[in-house]
Design an enzyme around this catalytic site. Structure first.
Site, PDB file in Angstrom:
ATOM      1  N   ASP A 345      13.260 -10.208   3.307  1.00 28.13           N
ATOM      2  CA  ASP A 345      14.704 -10.172   3.164  1.00 28.13           C
ATOM      3  C   ASP A 345      15.303  -9.989   4.564  1.00 28.13           C
ATOM      4  O   ASP A 345      14.639  -9.458   5.456  1.00 28.13           O
ATOM      5  CB  ASP A 345      15.092  -8.996   2.249  1.00 28.13           C
ATOM      6  CG  ASP A 345      16.582  -8.934   1.993  1.00 28.13           C
ATOM      7  OD1 ASP A 345      17.188 -10.004   1.819  1.00 28.13           O
ATOM      8  OD2 ASP A 345      17.130  -7.827   1.964  1.00 28.13           O
ATOM      9  N   ASP A 654      14.906  -4.607   0.206  1.00 25.98           N
ATOM     10  CA  ASP A 654      15.468  -3.264   0.026  1.00 25.98           C
ATOM     11  C   ASP A 654      16.484  -3.184  -1.099  1.00 25.98           C
ATOM     12  O   ASP A 654      16.991  -2.105  -1.389  1.00 25.98           O
ATOM     13  CB  ASP A 654      16.130  -2.781   1.328  1.00 25.98           C
ATOM     14  CG  ASP A 654      17.298  -3.668   1.748  1.00 25.98           C
ATOM     15  OD1 ASP A 654      17.512  -4.720   1.101  1.00 25.98           O
ATOM     16  OD2 ASP A 654      17.987  -3.326   2.718  1.00 25.98           O
ATOM     17  N   ASP A 658      15.868  -7.808  -4.844  1.00 29.21           N
ATOM     18  CA  ASP A 658      14.516  -8.077  -4.362  1.00 29.21           C
ATOM     19  C   ASP A 658      13.429  -7.606  -5.327  1.00 29.21           C
ATOM     20  O   ASP A 658      12.263  -7.976  -5.184  1.00 29.21           O
ATOM     21  CB  ASP A 658      14.290  -7.378  -3.015  1.00 29.21           C
ATOM     22  CG  ASP A 658      15.238  -7.865  -1.945  1.00 29.21           C
ATOM     23  OD1 ASP A 658      15.454  -9.082  -1.867  1.00 29.21           O
ATOM     24  OD2 ASP A 658      15.776  -7.025  -1.205  1.00 29.21           O
TER      25      ASP A 658
END
Length: 916
Positions: A345, A654, A658
């Site tokens: 990410d 985070d 996700d």
């Protein structure tokens, strides 16, 4: 408000019906009518109660955890343990108490180890439920009331204000300057500006600005919205279902161990059956034949394998914890070491998650801003030299910074040893940039006190503030900040470097904007206008006649240490791919700066992925390096596509968005500080410093762990195979057993484990990050390793069988022959350990001044095992339990000498199958 105007019980929609609506495409009144609610009065208490009974509470369903006892019993569900248990039961029936107790003890040890390895009960769904549980302001019967979000029902009218957590999925009905932080759900790095008009059907989730989703946060403004989904029907709830349905894949290590165990099961059963048949055919009693078969089974099962796997992984866990990586599931240590792709990410993982002004254009001149984050550490630079604001050559940039500071509703505060933002990240970046020039909010607000404000609204794309400029001259000043389009069309002049007004050329400004946009910067424009003193600000006053001050380019910058970590991973043969919900242009700019991608062809958007068939999607997953504006389902799909290509995938993240991909990936890596609770619960590993660089350290440790495991297998299996060959050949030749079942268990669980355990403490090789990842398709027992195991197994068999027959023929003493055979095998193990461990090389390097430390663990293990072996042979109690006899000094030295030749065999094998 009359009873007739308040929604009554005319609602008949089911949860399934509601899921079929594209709420973002409907006009506000259509939504209200569909949900049988009221745009001003909301639902009645009576109607809300009925709907609550029909649809249940607004909380996510959680999966019941298994009881500890059930998890413990499940550890017995292993084929090799079935064999041991069966052998133990029959041995017990034959009243061979000592052998039966030892067999059951070995089984219990294995089960206990497995239970300890079991990961804690699934907490991801419960964490999601906790993440969206809050209080909400609701209008019912025309009255505002506060209530737990769990009591909300579809059709409720919810009031949102700055600082609120959105309690359910809402279709917004009225908006005033609303900005919502949806980063945990969509990956968008800045708060989303909300509006109310209906949108096209194909509008992606991250761009549905007429919706507010459960679990997101209101950072600015107010709004009212109607609840269109609760509990599991919300976008967050759908993610929870993805988490629950996604496959919890086994790691490469456990897959290989399982495959090896099944193969070994068939081999053991086949050999045991052959032993039993041959023994009966030779006229032996079935009891003696069964004992021989048990001896073969016990010798063939590598009882020490689960223990050494656990110890090796546990040591890896400890080492990684010291390097800021916390492992939640032991096999993840090895998995990370064999990772071929890291899907990361962007926001908060590769970047600082702190918006920063990097470029300024003012007075026709270009400036850069050093420093990152909200700390006022940095300078305003021109041509890489600090700007001297005492001169009259930089008035335009000073005015631009001043405008960003005054037209601002946020604050930056020093709390708990660090700078904390109170407000929106974009405004925080403007404050910090001004601070770096020496401007502070406290001082500037005293000089130019605010009188009135026009808050930002997406319809107008600007914010305006009115300030007192000169009380004596009765002058005020208006400052504007907003989109370039909104500001430029209202400006007639531009401020030159000396602060003088000049003719504005919009095309020149637009070229600068385009250049900043190519760098992934979010561009804000600033303007001012002096007006006569007054107490209120009207929009018509800023429709024209403004002076353009400048542009500020803002970005969430990459972490410096993350750039180095990406490079290290790439040099180790690991691909790093960026998967984010952010804009493609911003993501690509960050990726280029970090060295993740180099061409536009490597960048894909969620919209492009949606239009691809399975074949093209798989190609994009393999070739793409940046995936922007992707939905949670697409993140999950990308991970699966890479896994189908045979990749070992690590996913870092985070946010709530996700979580499904973290769970699906071979190893999920969550941020321990900024990570959402559900992301942490779904992950296999947490980074305590939220530093991507810690992943590189974890990869290094993981690779070292796999090498140590490979050494352990190369050490352990030759012992079992050598013992099995000895039993099998003894049966085929119809001779007495050179080694008894209980003696085999001693060798396998004491001597072998005692010598294997030091391999878990072996330091990693210096070359570990200079080699490509291990081929995911590579078998645990590769060709080179199999040849090594067979060669050492043959030597071990010659030692056991040869020494037993030699001593038996010369002395006629079976007990002495067995004792010397066992001690000769242990001596062989000791010399082999010295040959494959780093103890001697590290000791020599230390003596020569080329090394800093010595790997003492093998030496400690050797001393411990040799001490136990002395007790095994010389202590009367051990002699009675294990049917051994004391040895003389000469006999002990003979055993040592017999084991020595394995050193030369190991040196030859090292050229064909290096273990270090």
């Amino acid at each position: 408000m009359t009873a007739e105007t308040i929604a009554t019980n005319t609602f008949s929609q089911t949860t399934e019906d509601l899921l079929n609506y594209e709420w973002h495409t409907l006009a506000e009144q259509q939504v209200v009518q569909t949900l049988a609610s009221h745009s001003q009065a909301g639902l009645s208490d009576e109607e809300a109660t009925i709907r609550h009974q029909q649809m249940g509470a607004n909380q996510l369903s959680s999966k019941a955890a298994k009881s500890p006892w059930l998890k413990f019993l499940e550890q017995f569900n292993q084929p090799l343990l079935y064999i041991l248990l069966t052998a133990g039961v029959v041995t017990l029936l034959l009243q061979d108490w000592i052998d039966a107790i030892v067999i059951f003890g070995v089984t219990l040890i294995n089960v206990t180890i497995g239970y300890i390895q079991e990961s804690k009960a699934e907490g991801a769904i419960a964490a999601l439920s906790k993440a969206v549980t809050t209080e909400a302001t609701v209008i019912r019967d025309g009255q505002k009331t506060r209530m737990p979000s769990t009591e909300l029902v579809v059709g409720d009218l919810v009031v949102l204000a700055s600082g609120d957590k959105v309690p359910a999925d809402l279709r917004l009905l009225t908006v005033r300057g609303l900005q919502v932080d949806e980063s945990a759900l969509t990956g968008e790095s800045v708060p989303v500006e909300k509006a109310t008009p209906a949108l096209a059907v194909e509008t992606p989730l991250a761009e549905r600005n007429n919706m507010a989703y459960a679990g997101s946060f209101v950072t600015f403004g107010q709004a009212q919205g109607i609840v269109i989904a609760i509990a599991d029907s919300t976008e967050t709830g759908r993610i929870s279902q993805l988490i629950e349905s996604s496959t919890n894949l086994k790691t490469p290590l456990t897959r290989n161990i399982d495959k090896f165990s099944k193969t070994l099961l068939y081999v053991i059963l086949g050999l045991a059956g052959l032993t039993f048949a041959v023994g009966l055919g030779q006229g032996e009693s079935w009891i003696n034949v069964f004992k021989a078969a048990v001896a073969l089974i016990v010798s063939a099962i590598p009882e020490g394998l689960p223990a050494i796997v656990t110890v090796t992984l546990a040591i890896g866990v400890s080492r990684m914890a010291r390097r800021n990586a916390i492992i939640r599931k032991l096999p993840a240590v090895e998995t990370l070491g064999s990772t071929t792709v890291i899907c990361s990410d962007k926001t908060g993982t590769l970047t600082e998650n702190q918006m920063t002004v990097q470029k300024i254009y003012a007075g026709g001149q270009h400036y850069t801003v050093s420093g990152i984050g909200y700390a006022p550490d940095g300078e305003i630079l021109m041509n890489q030299q600090p700007v001297d604001f005492s001169a009259n050559e930089h008035i335009a940039v000073w005015e631009s910074l001043e405008a960003g500071l005054l037209c601002n509703d946020s604050r930056i505060e020093w709390r708990n040893g660090q700078w904390k933002l109170v407000g929106t990240p974009t405004e925080g970046a403007l404050i910090t940039a001004a601070n770096k020039a020496g401007l502070t909010q406290e001082n500037i607000e005293q000089e130019l006190p605010r009188i009135d404000t026009i808050p930002f609204e997406s319809e107008f794309q600007y914010m305006a503030t009115l300030h007192e400029l000169d009380a004596k001259r009765k002058l005020n000043v208006i400052y504007l900040k907003g989109s370039v389009e909104a500001i430029l069309q209202r400006c007639d002049y531009i401020l030159d470097p000396q602060g003088q007004q000049a003719a504005l050329h919009p095309a020149a400004v637009e070229r600068e904007v385009a250049d900043m946009a190519k760098q992934g910067l979010r561009v804000l424009a600033f303007a001012r206008k002096e007006v006569a003193a007054k107490q209120s600000l009207e929009r018509h006053e800023i429709d024209g006649g403004l002076v353009f001050l400048g542009l500020q380019g803002i970005i969430d910058p990459p972490r410096e240490e993350a750039i180095a970590a990406v490079k290290a991973c790439q040099s180790a043969g690991i691909q790093v791919k960026m998967i984010t919900g952010d804009h493609a242009l911003t993501a690509a700019a960050i990726a280029r700066e970090m060295g993740i991608c180099s061409a536009e062809e490597q960048v894909f958007t969620g919209k492009q992925l949606t239009q691809m068939d399975e074949k093209k999607f798989a190609q994009a997953a393999e070739q793409g390096m940046v995936f922007a504006r992707v939905a949670p389902e697409q993140k999950l799909r990308l991970v699966k596509a890479l896994q189908l290509k045979g990749e070992i995938v690590a996913m870092t993240g985070d946010g709530v968005n996700d979580a499904p991909a973290l769970k699906q990936a071979d190893i999920g890596v969550a941020m321990g500080l900024a990570g959402a609770e559900v992301a942490k619960e779904s992950a296999d590993m947490l980074l305590t410093d939220d530093n991507f660089a810690s992943i590189e350290a974890a990869v290094e440790e993981g690779r070292g762990v796999y090498r140590n495991l490979r050494k352990a297998i190369a050490f352990l299996l030759p012992i079992n195979i050598g013992e099995s060959m000895t039993i099998l050949i003894a049966i085929l030749l119809a001779t007495v057993l050179p080694i008894l079942p209980i003696q085999i268990l001693w060798l396998n669980m004491v001597s072998s484990v005692g010598l294997i355990a030091p391999l878990a403490f072996e330091p990693k090789s210096r070359r570990v990050m200079q080699q490509p990842p291990r081929n995911p398709r590579e078998k645990l027992l590769s060709g080179g390793l199999v040849k090594r195991i067979l060669a050492i197994s043959l030597f071990n068999w010659l030692v056991i069988f040869g020494v037993f027959q030699w001593i038996l023929q010369t002395t006629g003493n079976e007990v002495l022959a067995r004792t010397m055979a066992i001690n000769s095998l242990v001596a062989s193990e000791v010399f082999y350990l010295l040959s494959i461990s780093q103890f001697l090389p590290s000791l020599i390097a230390k003596i020569q001044g080329k090394g800093t430390s010595v790997a003492y663990a093998p030496a400690i293990g050797i001393v411990a095992v040799m001490s136990l072996q002395v007790l095994f042979s010389q202590w009367n109690l051990m002699n009675q339990v294990f049917n051994t006899t004391p040895l003389t000094s000469i006999q002990a030295l003979i055993c040592l000498a017999i084991g020595l030749p394995i050193v030369f065999i190991a040196l030859i094998l090292q050229h064909f199958d290096p273990l270090n």
